[in-house]
Write a protein that holds these residues in place. Structure first.
Motif: not given
Length: 120
Positions: A92-116
């Motif tokens: 869900g983080i990958v989906k909600s973090s997508t910005n135009g053609s730029v999508s969050a990587t699995e590693q970035e989404a995991r970092a967001v998850y850990d912060m959240a």
């Protein structure tokens, strides 16, 4: 590699700030049991998240206002509190973090998850 380092540094800074202001907000109203509760994170925590997110993931935050960025946190907290699995929440983080053609990587989404998780 530098994004991961930035994300970890941001997460550490957020964690340190949270230690000074931990507490639960008991003033939130209960949502109906048939829907996923909409979680509104404390504005101070949401502000820290926005700053950390913008610093750690500038391409994902480019052109997005603070409300859109804090929406990533609110949705993630809603998913966590609803009991969604870590994998589903990260997807869900990958989906909600997508910005135009730029999508969050699995590693970035995991970092967001850990912060959240620290802020929910």
């Amino acid at each position: 590699m530098s994004r991961t380092t930035a994300a970890l540094a941001a997460g550490t800074a957020v964690f340190a700030l949270l230690l000074t202001g931990c507490g639960e907000d008991s003033s939130t109203a209960a949502a109906p049991a048939t829907t996923t509760p909409a979680v509104q994170v404390d504005p101070g925590k949401a502000g820290m998240f926005v700053v950390s997110y913008r610093n750690a993931f500038p391409k994902l935050a480019a052109g997005r206002d603070d409300l859109a960025v804090s929406g990533v946190l609110n949705q993630t907290c809603s998913d966590i509190k609803a009991g969604k699995s870590e994998a589903d929440t990260i997807a869900g983080i990958v989906k909600s973090s997508t910005n135009g053609s730029v999508s969050a990587t699995e590693q970035e989404a995991r970092a967001v998850y850990d912060m959240a998780k620290l802020m929910c």
